[in-house]
Design an enzyme around this catalytic site. Structure first.
Site, PDB file in Angstrom:
ATOM      1  N   ASN A 128       1.338   4.105  -2.966  1.00 58.02           N
ATOM      2  CA  ASN A 128       1.098   5.536  -2.751  1.00 58.02           C
ATOM      3  C   ASN A 128       2.239   6.396  -3.272  1.00 58.02           C
ATOM      4  OD1 ASN A 128      -1.418   5.179  -1.734  1.00 58.02           O
ATOM      5  ND2 ASN A 128      -0.917   5.698   0.379  1.00 58.02           N
ATOM      6  N   ARG A 147      -7.904   4.893 -10.695  1.00 59.68           N
ATOM      7  CA  ARG A 147      -9.160   4.302 -10.212  1.00 59.68           C
ATOM      8  C   ARG A 147      -9.628   3.176 -11.114  1.00 59.68           C
ATOM      9  NH1 ARG A 147     -11.993   8.033  -6.594  1.00 59.68           N
ATOM     10  NH2 ARG A 147     -10.578   9.785  -6.372  1.00 59.68           N
ATOM     11  N   GLU A 201       0.833  -1.206   0.000  1.00 55.07           N
ATOM     12  CA  GLU A 201       0.000   0.000   0.000  1.00 55.07           C
ATOM     13  C   GLU A 201       0.870   1.259   0.000  1.00 55.07           C
ATOM     14  OE1 GLU A 201      -3.004   0.160  -0.581  1.00 55.07           O
ATOM     15  OE2 GLU A 201      -4.099  -1.569   0.215  1.00 55.07           O
TER      16      GLU A 201
HETATM   17  N1  LIG Z   1       2.960   9.516  -0.410  1.00 61.04           N
HETATM   18  C1  LIG Z   1       1.934  10.371  -0.611  1.00 61.04           C
HETATM   19  N2  LIG Z   1       2.147  11.588  -1.161  1.00 61.04           N
HETATM   20  C2  LIG Z   1       1.130  12.449  -1.366  1.00 61.04           C
HETATM   21  N3  LIG Z   1      -0.161  12.177  -1.044  1.00 61.04           N
HETATM   22  C3  LIG Z   1      -0.431  10.983  -0.496  1.00 61.04           C
HETATM   23  C4  LIG Z   1       0.585  10.016  -0.259  1.00 61.04           C
HETATM   24  N4  LIG Z   1       0.011   8.922   0.313  1.00 61.04           N
HETATM   25  C5  LIG Z   1      -1.297   9.196   0.405  1.00 61.04           C
HETATM   26  N5  LIG Z   1      -1.584  10.432  -0.065  1.00 61.04           N
HETATM   27  C6  LIG Z   1      -2.901  11.103  -0.073  1.00 61.04           C
HETATM   28  O1  LIG Z   1      -3.755  10.423   0.814  1.00 61.04           O
HETATM   29  C7  LIG Z   1      -4.904   9.924   0.109  1.00 61.04           C
HETATM   30  C8  LIG Z   1      -5.363   8.614   0.708  1.00 61.04           C
HETATM   31  O2  LIG Z   1      -4.390   7.575   0.509  1.00 61.04           O
HETATM   32  P1  LIG Z   1      -4.863   6.065   0.497  1.00 61.04           P
HETATM   33  O3  LIG Z   1      -5.619   5.799   1.765  1.00 61.04           O
HETATM   34  O4  LIG Z   1      -3.698   5.208   0.212  1.00 61.04           O
HETATM   35  O5  LIG Z   1      -5.912   6.012  -0.687  1.00 61.04           O
HETATM   36  P2  LIG Z   1      -5.678   6.012  -2.272  1.00 61.04           P
HETATM   37  O6  LIG Z   1      -4.229   5.769  -2.538  1.00 61.04           O
HETATM   38  O7  LIG Z   1      -6.552   4.919  -2.724  1.00 61.04           O
HETATM   39  O8  LIG Z   1      -6.125   7.365  -2.759  1.00 61.04           O
HETATM   40  C9  LIG Z   1      -4.444   9.837  -1.330  1.00 61.04           C
HETATM   41  O9  LIG Z   1      -5.517   9.886  -2.250  1.00 61.04           O
HETATM   42  C10 LIG Z   1      -3.556  11.084  -1.434  1.00 61.04           C
HETATM   43  O10 LIG Z   1      -4.337  12.251  -1.563  1.00 61.04           O
HETATM   44 MG   LIG Z   2      -3.242   4.252  -1.633  1.00 60.39          MG
END
Ligand SMILES: Nc1ncnc2c1ncn2[C@@H]1O[C@H](COP(=O)(O)OP(=O)(O)O)[C@@H](O)[C@H]1O
Ligand SMILES: [Mg+2]
Lengths: 115, 145
Positions: B53, B102, B49
């Site tokens: 990200n 998505r 995960e």
């Molecule tokens: N490493 C990162 N750098 C920048 N924004 C991040 C990062 N990790 C997460 N985010 C932000 O947090 C939100 C939620 O992350 P997550 O729970 O993994 O859901 P997803 O990846 O499905 O969007 C992301 O949509 C993004 O806006």
């Molecule tokens: Mg994610």
């Protein structure tokens, strides 16, 4: 039930190169249906069969990481060639089926698989 | 095992084809070291995960693992855009993932919640414009918790 029994009981085609259906003796612990990868990561359990419409590489990556028994790509969707390479490299059994995800899951349930 | 094993992998941004490679390498290393399977599995989930990200949201980043006898520490860091509202980002369902992500089944807003659930200790630090650092610790035996 072993993975190989699925091929006999459902309309499945084994598409992972190098794997032979009769050698798929892993026991199936149940099933999971989702097209959201994080949902599968968080909720599916080792040994389950995963039914999905996604056919890209990360499907093989996820299945290998969490130790799923097999992946069924439903609805006639075709997994990408690099998905199959990655599946082969990780010994992940990937099947295709013309059955919809709903029908595939229903048949698995009817075969006695529960959660 | 008394020594600490350290591993580090760079994950290039937007490269979905290689997503999961760093997590797979960490998983294999832990298996070789004889870390209990349920712990290996939780590490694999959290690392994947976090790896995704940095690939989707941060233009790339580094996955590092430190494995001792007692625990595995995963640190995933990037110099990407950072997270303006961490509280919101931690909520299940919150996502700023682009449409193409998505369609691949990413961007359900479950990544950070999954990391919190699967790890024994979770920390996130993020500065807008500077980047994000996630740390997750996994104890190898429940009595060390
Ligand atoms: N490493 C990162 N750098 C920048 N924004 C991040 C990062 N990790 C997460 N985010 C932000 O947090 C939100 C939620 O992350 P997550 O729970 O993994 O859901 P997803 O990846 O499905 O969007 C992301 O949509 C993004 O806006
Ligand atoms: Mg994610």
């Amino acid at each position: 039930m072993q993975v190989k029994e699925l091929t006999e009981k459902l309309e499945l085609t084994l598409v992972t190169p190098g794997l032979k259906a009769e050698e798929l003796t892993a026991e199936i612990a149940g099933g999971y249906v989702s097209d959201l990868l994080s949902n599968v990561m968080g909720q599916a359990r080792p040994g389950q069969v995963w039914v999905t419409m996604q056919g890209h590489q990360n499907v093989a990556a996820v299945a290998a990481l969490i130790g799923l028994a097999a992946v069924i790509v439903a609805g006639g969707a075709k997994p990408a060639p690099d998905t199959l390479e990655r599946a082969a490299a990780n010994d992940v059994a990937v099947f295709t089926t013309p059955l919809s995800a709903f029908a595939a899951a229903g048949k698995l349930y009817a075969l006695g698989l529960r959660d | 095992m008394t020594d600490t094993l350290k591993l580090s992998y760079y994950c290039p941004g937007d490269d979905f084809d290689r997503a999961g490679e760093a997590s797979a390498k960490v998983k294999k290393a832990l298996q070789r070291l004889g870390v209990p399977p349920d712990v290996v599995r939780r590490v694999a989930i959290g690392t994947y995960e976090a790896e995704l990200n940095v690939i989707i949201h941060a233009g790339g980043g580094t996955v590092a693992a430190e494995v001792s006898g007692e625990s595995t520490l995963i640190t995933v860091s990037d110099e990407g855009k950072g997270i303006p509202d961490i509280e919101a980002a931690l909520q299940e369902g919150f996502s700023t993932a682009p449409e193409y992500a998505r369609q691949m089944g990413f961007g359900a807003g479950m990544g950070l919640p999954n990391m919190m659930k699967c790890s024994d200790e979770f920390n996130i630090e993020s500065t807008v414009g500077k980047g994000t650092v996630i740390t997750m610790r996994f104890y190898h035996r429940s009595e060390d918790l």
